[in-house]
Design a protein around this motif. Structure first.
Motif, short mmCIF file in Angstrom:
data_model
loop_
_atom_site.label_atom_id
_atom_site.label_comp_id
_atom_site.label_asym_id
_atom_site.label_seq_id
_atom_site.Cartn_x
_atom_site.Cartn_y
_atom_site.Cartn_z
N PRO A 196 0.79 -1.24 0.00
CA PRO A 196 0.00 0.00 0.00
C PRO A 196 0.82 1.29 0.00
O PRO A 196 0.42 2.27 -0.61
N ASP A 197 1.97 1.30 0.66
CA ASP A 197 2.77 2.53 0.76
C ASP A 197 3.89 2.60 -0.27
O ASP A 197 4.70 3.52 -0.23
N ASP A 198 3.97 1.64 -1.18
CA ASP A 198 5.03 1.64 -2.19
C ASP A 198 4.84 2.75 -3.21
O ASP A 198 3.72 3.05 -3.61
N ALA A 199 5.95 3.32 -3.65
CA ALA A 199 5.94 4.20 -4.81
C ALA A 199 6.01 3.29 -6.04
O ALA A 199 6.74 2.30 -6.03
N VAL A 200 5.25 3.60 -7.07
CA VAL A 200 5.23 2.79 -8.27
C VAL A 200 5.86 3.57 -9.42
O VAL A 200 5.45 4.69 -9.72
N VAL A 201 6.86 2.97 -10.04
CA VAL A 201 7.52 3.55 -11.20
C VAL A 201 7.18 2.64 -12.38
O VAL A 201 7.42 1.43 -12.32
N GLU A 202 6.60 3.22 -13.42
CA GLU A 202 6.27 2.42 -14.60
C GLU A 202 6.91 3.07 -15.82
O GLU A 202 6.72 4.25 -16.09
N THR A 203 7.70 2.27 -16.53
CA THR A 203 8.39 2.74 -17.73
C THR A 203 8.21 1.70 -18.83
O THR A 203 8.62 0.55 -18.65
N ALA A 204 7.59 2.09 -19.91
CA ALA A 204 7.41 1.21 -21.07
C ALA A 204 6.81 -0.14 -20.68
O ALA A 204 7.18 -1.18 -21.19
N GLY A 205 5.88 -0.12 -19.72
CA GLY A 205 5.21 -1.34 -19.30
C GLY A 205 5.91 -2.10 -18.19
O GLY A 205 5.38 -3.07 -17.67
N ALA A 206 7.11 -1.68 -17.81
CA ALA A 206 7.84 -2.31 -16.70
C ALA A 206 7.45 -1.61 -15.41
O ALA A 206 7.49 -0.39 -15.32
N ARG A 207 7.06 -2.42 -14.42
CA ARG A 207 6.64 -1.86 -13.14
C ARG A 207 7.65 -2.18 -12.05
O ARG A 207 8.02 -3.33 -11.86
N VAL A 208 8.07 -1.12 -11.34
CA VAL A 208 8.99 -1.27 -10.21
C VAL A 208 8.33 -0.62 -9.01
O VAL A 208 7.83 0.51 -9.09
N PHE A 209 8.30 -1.36 -7.91
CA PHE A 209 7.71 -0.88 -6.67
C PHE A 209 8.83 -0.58 -5.68
O PHE A 209 9.73 -1.40 -5.50
N LEU A 210 8.76 0.58 -5.04
CA LEU A 210 9.81 0.99 -4.11
C LEU A 210 9.22 1.19 -2.71
O LEU A 210 8.24 1.95 -2.56
N ASP A 211 9.81 0.54 -1.72
CA ASP A 211 9.36 0.84 -0.36
C ASP A 211 9.83 2.25 -0.01
O ASP A 211 10.56 2.89 -0.78
N ALA A 212 9.40 2.77 1.12
CA ALA A 212 9.68 4.17 1.47
C ALA A 212 11.18 4.47 1.51
O ALA A 212 11.62 5.52 1.01
N THR A 213 11.97 3.57 2.07
CA THR A 213 13.41 3.79 2.15
C THR A 213 14.04 3.80 0.76
O THR A 213 14.81 4.70 0.42
N ALA A 214 13.70 2.82 -0.06
CA ALA A 214 14.27 2.75 -1.42
C ALA A 214 13.83 3.96 -2.24
O ALA A 214 14.62 4.52 -3.00
N ALA A 215 12.58 4.38 -2.09
CA ALA A 215 12.09 5.54 -2.85
C ALA A 215 12.90 6.79 -2.52
O ALA A 215 13.24 7.57 -3.41
N GLN A 216 13.23 6.95 -1.25
CA GLN A 216 14.01 8.12 -0.84
C GLN A 216 15.44 8.04 -1.35
O GLN A 216 15.96 8.99 -1.93
N VAL A 217 16.09 6.89 -1.17
CA VAL A 217 17.49 6.73 -1.56
C VAL A 217 17.65 6.78 -3.08
O VAL A 217 18.63 7.33 -3.60
N LEU A 218 16.69 6.24 -3.82
CA LEU A 218 16.80 6.13 -5.27
C LEU A 218 16.10 7.26 -6.03
O LEU A 218 16.00 7.21 -7.25
N ASP A 219 15.67 8.27 -5.33
CA ASP A 219 14.89 9.35 -5.93
C ASP A 219 15.57 10.00 -7.14
O ASP A 219 14.91 10.32 -8.11
N ASP A 220 16.87 10.16 -7.10
CA ASP A 220 17.59 10.84 -8.18
C ASP A 220 18.51 9.88 -8.94
O ASP A 220 19.55 10.25 -9.45
#
Length: 94
Positions: free
Chosen positions: A47-71
C-alpha cells in the motif's frame, strides 16, 4: 523519481512476465542504504510503495528505497554467456 533505462525496462518485463497474473506484478525494491537493496518479484505493490512504470515495466519501491533512489537510474547488465542479470544504480544527470 527513479528512472529505468530501456535495458532495465526490458529485463523487468521479461522477469515479471514469467509469473501468473503478471498484469499487476512488478519488481519490488526494498532499501537499506546506498549500496544494498533487496529485489523480488511480487504480484502487487504494498500500500505505501511508490510505483515507477516505464514502457510497461513496473517497479515498486518501499519508502526507504524511494528516498534513496529518488535521483537515480536503474540499469541492467546482462552477461551474454550465462544469461545472468545484474542491476546497477547510476546517478541521473543534473
Amino acid at each position: 523519481m527513479l528512472t529505468l533505462t530501456d535495458t532495465a525496462s526490458t529485463v523487468v518485463k521479461t522477469i515479471v512476465s514469467q509469473i501468473p497474473n503478471s498484469d499487476t506484478a512488478g519488481v519490488r525494491i526494498q532499501g537499506g542504504d546506498e549500496t544494498e537493496f533487496v529485489l523480488g518479484v511480487v504480484p502487487t505493490p504494498e500500500p505505501d510503495d511508490a510505483v515507477v512504470e516505464t514502457a510497461g515495466a513496473r517497479v515498486f519501491l518501499d519508502a526507504t528505497a524511494a528516498q534513496v533512489l529518488d535521483d537515480k537510474i536503474l540499469d541492467a547488465l546482462i552477461d551474454e554467456e550465462g544469461g545472468v542479470v545484474r542491476f546497477a544504480i547510476e546517478q541521473q544527470a543534473a
